[in-house]
Design an enzyme around this catalytic site. Structure first.
Site, PDB file in Angstrom:
ATOM      1  N   GLY A  56       2.766  -7.958  12.721  1.00 51.65           N
ATOM      2  CA  GLY A  56       4.204  -8.152  12.533  1.00 51.65           C
ATOM      3  C   GLY A  56       4.499  -9.632  12.404  1.00 51.65           C
ATOM      4  N   ASP A  60       4.737  16.209  -7.635  1.00 48.45           N
ATOM      5  CA  ASP A  60       5.293  16.494  -6.309  1.00 48.45           C
ATOM      6  C   ASP A  60       6.106  17.786  -6.295  1.00 48.45           C
ATOM      7  OD1 ASP A  60       4.164  14.060  -5.913  1.00 48.45           O
ATOM      8  OD2 ASP A  60       6.049  12.953  -5.989  1.00 48.45           O
ATOM      9  N   CYS A  91      -3.655  -7.834  15.136  1.00 51.98           N
ATOM     10  CA  CYS A  91      -2.912  -9.090  14.970  1.00 51.98           C
ATOM     11  C   CYS A  91      -1.786  -9.167  16.020  1.00 51.98           C
ATOM     12  CB  CYS A  91      -2.400  -9.190  13.534  1.00 51.98           C
ATOM     13  SG  CYS A  91      -1.952 -10.859  13.066  1.00 51.98           S
ATOM     14  N   TYR A  92      -0.528  -9.065  15.607  1.00 57.91           N
ATOM     15  CA  TYR A  92       0.554  -9.117  16.588  1.00 57.91           C
ATOM     16  C   TYR A  92       0.364  -8.038  17.659  1.00 57.91           C
ATOM     17  CZ  TYR A  92       5.323  -9.010  18.452  1.00 57.91           C
ATOM     18  OH  TYR A  92       6.414  -9.028  19.273  1.00 57.91           O
ATOM     19  N   LYS A 146       0.517  10.055  -1.687  1.00 55.92           N
ATOM     20  CA  LYS A 146       0.298  10.648  -3.011  1.00 55.92           C
ATOM     21  C   LYS A 146      -1.123  11.197  -3.176  1.00 55.92           C
ATOM     22  CE  LYS A 146       2.219  11.097  -7.155  1.00 55.92           C
ATOM     23  NZ  LYS A 146       3.599  11.539  -7.400  1.00 55.92           N
ATOM     24  N   HIS A 152      -7.173  -8.072   9.929  1.00 52.72           N
ATOM     25  CA  HIS A 152      -6.559  -6.811   9.485  1.00 52.72           C
ATOM     26  C   HIS A 152      -7.616  -5.843   8.960  1.00 52.72           C
ATOM     27  CE1 HIS A 152      -2.306  -7.923   9.854  1.00 52.72           C
ATOM     28  NE2 HIS A 152      -2.792  -9.148   9.747  1.00 52.72           N
ATOM     29  N   GLU A 179      -7.147  -2.908   7.949  1.00 51.41           N
ATOM     30  CA  GLU A 179      -6.586  -1.956   6.990  1.00 51.41           C
ATOM     31  C   GLU A 179      -6.657  -2.437   5.544  1.00 51.41           C
ATOM     32  OE1 GLU A 179      -5.059  -3.661   9.304  1.00 51.41           O
ATOM     33  OE2 GLU A 179      -3.097  -4.408   8.694  1.00 51.41           O
TER      34      GLU A 179
END
Ligand code: XMP
Length: 561
Positions: free
Chosen positions: A104, A275, A131-132, A417, A217, A219
Site C-alpha cells: 500500500g 461472459d 511490503c506494507y 476472465k 512483491h 505477485e
C-alpha cells in the site's frame, strides 16, 4: 435458501419508473461496474461461491492487490479481496485458512495509515504480509519500521538465508525480485528471523512460525519465484489442497443458483460475448426452462454472428431463446448520425426499448442474470480515486438505473476472465465462443467512421471477415486482445486493371492487452498483413487501400470512435 419475493436479503428488486430506467445495463453488456457498486453494499448474491478452503487478501491500497488474487487462484485456492475495515463477519463467512496482507502507499507511521485489523493476529491463522503488509505486522509485533536510506524500486536479487523455510521450499538460493518501497523493517519483532536479504534490504523476507513477511512483491511476474512463494504459503503454511477448480465451481454454483432462484423466472440478455454466454449456460444448467434468454440483433453485428449465437444457444444448448431482429429499428435511428457518443446513446436507448418490450411479453420475471466479473466488483470496492482512474466513462453510457426491478443472479462475480473461460470449457461451450475476443456493445457502428448505412456496414463486414479469418489462420487470434477492421470515411485514388479507382480506405487494427485499459499495437507478421491487405482489396468491392494502425493506447484508444 428458498426463493421468496418479499425477502429483503435477496433483493435489489425495486420498481423501475420508466423504460429508460431499466437503462443501458444490458446494451452495454460489458458495463457492470455500477451494478457492482450497488451490489457491494448488498449481501444478497455476494455470498462467496464456495465454502471450501479460502484465503482472505486484505487490500491496503496496493495497485497489485488484484494480481495477488490472480496468483492465488492460479494455485487453485479460492480467495477474496477485502478492505481492512470490512466487518469481521464477512471475513469469518469465508472461514479463511490464512491472510495475505497487500502492499500500500502509506507509511505505517502516517497518522491516517490503514491499521492491521485485530483479528488477523488474534485468530492465530497463517499470515503473509507483502511490503506494507509486512511492515504492519512488524510494527504490530514489536519490531521497527524506518524509511530506507535508499528508496528501492524495480529489480533486485534476493538471497535466501534459510532454504528450509516453508515459504522458500524448493526454491533456488537466489532469484530476481521486484521491489517498490520507501520504508523497510529496520528491527525484527521478537522471535522473527531474516529469511532473505537483498543488497539494499537487510530484511527482504522475515518469518516466525506461521507468520511471514516479504519486502518484495511476489505477485508480479518480475519476481521470478513469486508464484512458487505464494503456492508454498498456501500449501505448506495454510495447508490448502487446491480445491478451487472449474469443476468444483460449476457444481457449487449450480447449487447456489438453484437456492437463490427457487421456482422464479430468470431472463438474461445474450450479447454473443463470453461472459453473458457462460452466465446463461450456468443458469440454464441450474434451472433449465425457468431461464429465457433474449438476443437482440441490432444489425451491427459481425458477419454470421447472429446465426452462430442462435445455433449455439437454441440448437445446441436447447435454451429458451427469444431472438429479435431489430436491424431496421436501429439503422433507421442511426441515419445521419456521425458523433460517436450520440451513436452509443441511440443504440443504448433503442436496445432498452426492444429489451423492455420483449421482457414484458415474457411477463412475471423475478431475476436478471448478468455476467459481472470480479475485477468490476473489486474496482467498485477500492478507494474511489483508484477506481475512478480505471473506469472508462463511455462504458457507462447512459448509466445504470439506481433501482432495478429484478433481483440479480451473478454467478461470475467472483471470477477473473481466465477463470470464466476455464468454466466455459468445463461447461462444454465451443472454444470459438469461449476464447472470443471482446466486441463492443455498439458493435460495428463505432467501426464505420461517420454515418452508418447498410452499404457501409456490408463493406466493413466483408473486410472484417477477412481480418478475422486470416488472424485465425495464422494462429494468432488468442494472443491478440482484439483484431478487426475499420471503415474510414476516406477515399483514395487507386488503379485496378487499366482503370483509375477512387474508393474506400479500410484500416486494420490488432492490439495486445491485459485488460483493455492499456494496449500495444500488435506486431503482426508482414505475411499476415500482406494476405489481409491483398484479400481485402481483391475481395471487397469498393475498397482500394488498406492501412495498418500502429498506435498504442494511450494515447490512442483501441476503437477509433
Ligand atoms: P477503447 O476504445 O476505449 O476500448 O480503448 C477499450 C475496450 O472497450 C471496448 N469498448 C466498448 N465496449 N461499449 C462496450 O461494451 C462501448 O461503448 C465500448 N467502447 C469501447 C473496446 O472494444 C475495447 O475492448
Amino acid at each position: 435458501m428458498k426463493h421468496n419475493k418479499e425477502a429483503p436479503d435477496l433483493s435489489h428488486r425495486v420498481a423501475a419508473t420508466d423504460d429508460l430506467e431499466i437503462s443501458a445495463y444490458l446494451q452495454v453488456a460489458e458495463t457492470r461496474k455500477v451494478l457492482a457498486d450497488q451490489e457491494s453494499e448488498v449481501p444478497s448474491s455476494t455470498n462467496s461461491p464456495i465454502s471450501r478452503e479460502a484465503v482472505v487478501i486484505l487490500d491496503f491500497g496496493s495497485q497489485y492487490s488484484q494480481l495477488i488474487a490472480r496468483r492465488v487462484r492460479e494455485c487453485h485456492v479460492y480467495c477474496e479481496i477485502l478492505p481492512p475495515d470490512a466487518p469481521y463477519e464477512r471475513v469469518q463467512a469465508l472461514q479463511p485458512r490464512g491472510f495475505i496482507l497487500s502492499g500500500g502507499p502509506a507509511s505505517v507511521y502516517d497518522t491516517d495509515a490503514p491499521k492491521l485489523p485485530g483479528y488477523v493476529l488474534e485468530t492465530g491463522l497463517p499470515v503473509l504480509g507483502v511490503c506494507y503488509g509486512m511492515q504492519l505486522v512488524a510494527q504490530e509485533l514489536g519490531g521497527l519500521v524506518a524509511p530506507a536510506t535508499k528508496r528501492e524500486y524495480g529489480h533486485a536479487v534476493a538471497y535466501v538465508n534459510d532454504t528450509s523455510s516453508r515459504i522458500f521450499t524448493g526454491l533456488p538460493f537466489s532469484f530476481s525480485v521486484w521491489m517498490s518501497h520507501g520504508d523497510q523493517v529496520s528491527q525484527l519483532p521478537p522471535g522473527f528471523q531474516v529469511l532473505a536479504y537483498t543488497d539494499n534490504s537487510q530484511v527482504a523476507a522475515m518469518g516466525k512460525e506461521k507468520i511471514f513477511g516479504l519486502q518484495f512483491h511476489p505477485e508480479v511476474v518480475h519476481t521470478t519465484e513469486g508464484k512458487n512463494i505464494i503456492r508454498n504459503f498456501l500449501y505448506e503454511v495454510c495447508g490448502c489442497e487446491g480445491s478451487w477448480t472449474p469443476g468444483s465451481f460449476v457444481s457449487d454454483t449450480m447449487q447456489r443458483i438453484r437456492e437463490q432462484v427457487g421456482s422464479g423466472k430468470v431472463i438474461c440478455a445474450l450479447s454473443g460475448g463470453v461472459d453473458s454466454a457462460i452466465t446463461a449456460t450456468l443458469v440454464h444448467k441450474a434451472v433449465g426452462d425457468q431461464l429465457t434468454c433474449i438476443f437482440v440483433n441490432n444489425g451491427l453485428l459481425r458477419r454470421e454472428e447472429a446465426e452462430r449465437n442462435i445455433h449455439t444457444f437454441q440448437k445446441n444448448l436447447q435454451m429458451n431463446l427469444v431472438y429479435v431482429d431489430a436491424t431496421d429499428r436501429f439503422l433507421s435511428r442511426l441515419i445521419g448520425i456521425i458523433d460517436p457518443e450520440l451513436k452509443r446513446r441511440i443504440i443504448g436507448e433503442e436496445f432498452i426499448r426492444v429489451f423492455e418490450e420483449e421482457a414484458r411479453k415474457i411477463g412475471n420475471i423475478d431475476f436478471l442474470a448478468q455476467g459481472t466479473l470480479y475485477p468490476d466488483v473489486i474496482e467498485s470496492t477500492t478507494p474511489e480515486t483508484k477506481a475512478a482512474a480505471k473506469i472508462k466513462t463511455h462504458h457507462n453510457v447512459g448509466g445504470l438505473p439506481p433501482n432495478l426491478r429484478f433481483s440479480l443472479v451473478e454467478p461470475l462475480r467472483y471470477l477473473f476472465k481466465d477463470e470464466v473461460r476455464a468454466v466455459g470449457i468445463e461447461l462444454g461451450l465451443p472454444e470459438e465462443m469461449v476464447y472470443r475476443q471482446p466486441f463492443p456493445g455498439p458493435g460495428l457502428a463505432i467501426r464505420v467512421i461517420g454515418e452508418v448505412t447498410r452499404e457501409r456496414l456490408e463493406v466493413l463486414r466483408a473486410a472484417d471477415w477477412i481480418v478475422m479469418n486470416e488472424v485465425k489462420r495464422s494462429g494468432l487470434y488468442r494472443e491478440l486482445w482484439q483484431s478487426f477492421a475499420i471503415l474510414t470515411p476516406l477515399r483514395s485514388v487507386g488503379v485496378m486493371g487499366d482503370g483509375r479507382t477512387y474508393a474506400n480506405v479500410v484500416a486494420v487494427r490488432a492490439v495486445t492487452s491485459e485488460d483493455g485499459m492499456t494496449a500495444d499495437w500488435a506486431h503482426l507478421p508482414y505475411d499476415v498483413l500482406a494476405r489481409i491487405s491483398n484479400r481485402i482489396v481483391n475481395e471487397v468491392p469498393g475498397v482500394n487501400r488498406v492501412v495498418y494502425d500502429i498506435s498504442s493506447k494511450p494515447p490512442s484508444t483501441i476503437e477509433w470512435e
